[in-house]
Design a protein around this motif. Structure first.
Motif, PDB file in Angstrom:
ATOM      1  N   THR A  82       0.811  -1.220   0.000  1.00  7.16           N
ATOM      2  CA  THR A  82       0.000   0.000   0.000  1.00  7.16           C
ATOM      3  C   THR A  82       0.845   1.271   0.000  1.00  7.16           C
ATOM      4  OG1 THR A  82      -0.197  -0.234   2.410  1.00  7.16           O
ATOM      5  CG2 THR A  82      -2.030  -1.042   1.062  1.00  7.16           C
ATOM      6  N   ALA A 113      -8.207  -7.084  10.146  1.00  9.93           N
ATOM      7  CA  ALA A 113      -8.939  -6.240   9.200  1.00  9.93           C
ATOM      8  C   ALA A 113      -8.673  -4.761   9.463  1.00  9.93           C
ATOM      9  CB  ALA A 113     -10.438  -6.539   9.289  1.00  9.93           C
ATOM     10  N   GLU A 114      -8.655  -4.379  10.727  1.00 12.59           N
ATOM     11  CA  GLU A 114      -8.375  -2.975  11.068  1.00 12.59           C
ATOM     12  C   GLU A 114      -6.962  -2.588  10.648  1.00 12.59           C
ATOM     13  OE1 GLU A 114      -8.145  -0.018  14.967  1.00 12.59           O
ATOM     14  OE2 GLU A 114      -8.971  -2.040  15.179  1.00 12.59           O
ATOM     15  N   GLN A 117      -6.694  -2.276   6.753  1.00 14.09           N
ATOM     16  CA  GLN A 117      -7.416  -1.094   6.273  1.00 14.09           C
ATOM     17  C   GLN A 117      -6.728   0.191   6.717  1.00 14.09           C
ATOM     18  OE1 GLN A 117     -12.026  -1.718   6.000  1.00 14.09           O
ATOM     19  NE2 GLN A 117     -11.294  -3.013   7.683  1.00 14.09           N
ATOM     20  N   SER A 118      -6.131   0.170   7.894  1.00 18.86           N
ATOM     21  CA  SER A 118      -5.425   1.358   8.383  1.00 18.86           C
ATOM     22  C   SER A 118      -4.240   1.711   7.502  1.00 18.86           C
ATOM     23  CB  SER A 118      -4.946   1.136   9.822  1.00 18.86           C
ATOM     24  OG  SER A 118      -6.045   1.036  10.699  1.00 18.86           O
ATOM     25  N   HIS A 122      -8.138  -1.636   0.535  1.00 19.67           N
ATOM     26  CA  HIS A 122      -9.585  -1.546   0.340  1.00 19.67           C
ATOM     27  C   HIS A 122     -10.156  -2.954   0.516  1.00 19.67           C
ATOM     28  CE1 HIS A 122      -9.048   2.532  -1.131  1.00 19.67           C
ATOM     29  NE2 HIS A 122      -8.135   2.086  -1.974  1.00 19.67           N
ATOM     30  N   LEU A 123     -10.702  -3.241   1.699  1.00 20.01           N
ATOM     31  CA  LEU A 123     -11.272  -4.544   2.010  1.00 20.01           C
ATOM     32  C   LEU A 123     -12.731  -4.531   1.581  1.00 20.01           C
ATOM     33  CD1 LEU A 123     -10.861  -7.342   3.300  1.00 20.01           C
ATOM     34  CD2 LEU A 123     -11.496  -6.316   5.508  1.00 20.01           C
TER      35      LEU A 123
END
Length: 265
Positions: A82, A113-114, A117-118, A122-123
């Protein structure tokens, strides 16, 4: 774990109005299962950087949930990817197991998941995002199927109507790219409207025989229909990755792990 190979596919966009102004490249990852190629996946990252993709698409099972949850290599990879590329990710059955089996794994899924995404992943959990690359409008969908669709016995049958119930109807304008972990339901994906489906899950059938393809699926079905490669139904396409890793039964014969590269024209 044997080293991975790079497999390329040329994706010609049939609808002239959706074709990119200039060709571009994307990278497709699936089934890493928390494996690492070099320290912190340095070799895998270098090959991805060499392609300089406009986007990275991920069709799940980047982690593994065997005796315990293993997410560290996947999380490190997401953090690095990312920094340079937009990354779109749908859950596979291992992420779903981590999420659903809270007695065994506690809040490990929420933490994972957090974290991804942090850092910018893009989940897509039965959701979509719109992206434009070289003036090509891309509608990117993530289909997160319930565990009933992964059972070894009496697997639930997926229908076009059920896909629409989970995702809604396809957006009218643009090219529909669907991330769906299991390739077993290509007919439903195509009928729903996916122009290109990216899937994995079957690890290429684990053992591949010349002229016959993959021998066995994770659901212990012999000679699965969609095990690896490019498939078409009319003008709809699906690419199935043999995956980058293994878990539990680490078996690959005539079936190296692969990094998939997509050249859109």
């Amino acid at each position: 774990m044997p080293d991975f190979k790079i497999t390329r596919y040329r994706i010609r966009v049939d609808e002239e109005q959706w074709r990119p102004e200039k060709p571009f490249t994307a990278v497709f990852l699936a089934d890493l299962h928390n494996c690492s190629y070099g320290t912190d996946n340095s070799r895998l990252l270098q090959e991805i950087r060499n392609e300089n993709p406009a986007a990275v698409f991920i069709a799940g099972d980047m982690i593994t949930t065997s005796q315990e949850a293993q997410v560290d290599a996947a999380l490190t990879l997401m953090n690095e990817l990312t920094k340079q590329f937009p990354v779109f990710y749908v859950n596979g059955n291992h992420e779903d197991r981590l999420r659903d089996y809270t007695k065994e794994y506690g809040d490990a899924y929420e933490n994972y998941a957090e974290a991804i995404q942090s850092c910018g992943v893009h989940l897509l959990t039965n959701a979509s995002m719109q992206l434009e690359i070289q003036r090509m409008p891309l509608n990117i969908w993530g289909l997160d199927l319930p565990r009933a669709y992964y059972r070894r016995l009496r697997t639930e049958k997926l229908t076009e109507a059920r896909v629409e119930e989970m995702l809604g109807r396809p957006i009218v304008s643009g090219y529909q790219l669907l991330l769906a972990h299991t390739p077993a339901f290509f007919e439903a994906y195509a009928a729903w409207g996916a122009d290109l489906t990216l899937a994995g899950h079957l690890h290429g059938g684990m053992v591949r025989l010349p002229g016959l393809g993959g021998v066995i699926s994770p659901q212990l079905r012999l000679f699965p229909k969609y095990d690896k490669g490019l498939y078409t139904l009319g003008n709809k396409k699906m690419i199935v990755s043999a995956g980058l890793g293994s878990h539990s039964i680490c078996l690959r014969v005539n079936n190296p792990p692969e990094l998939v590269v997509l050249d859109f024209v």
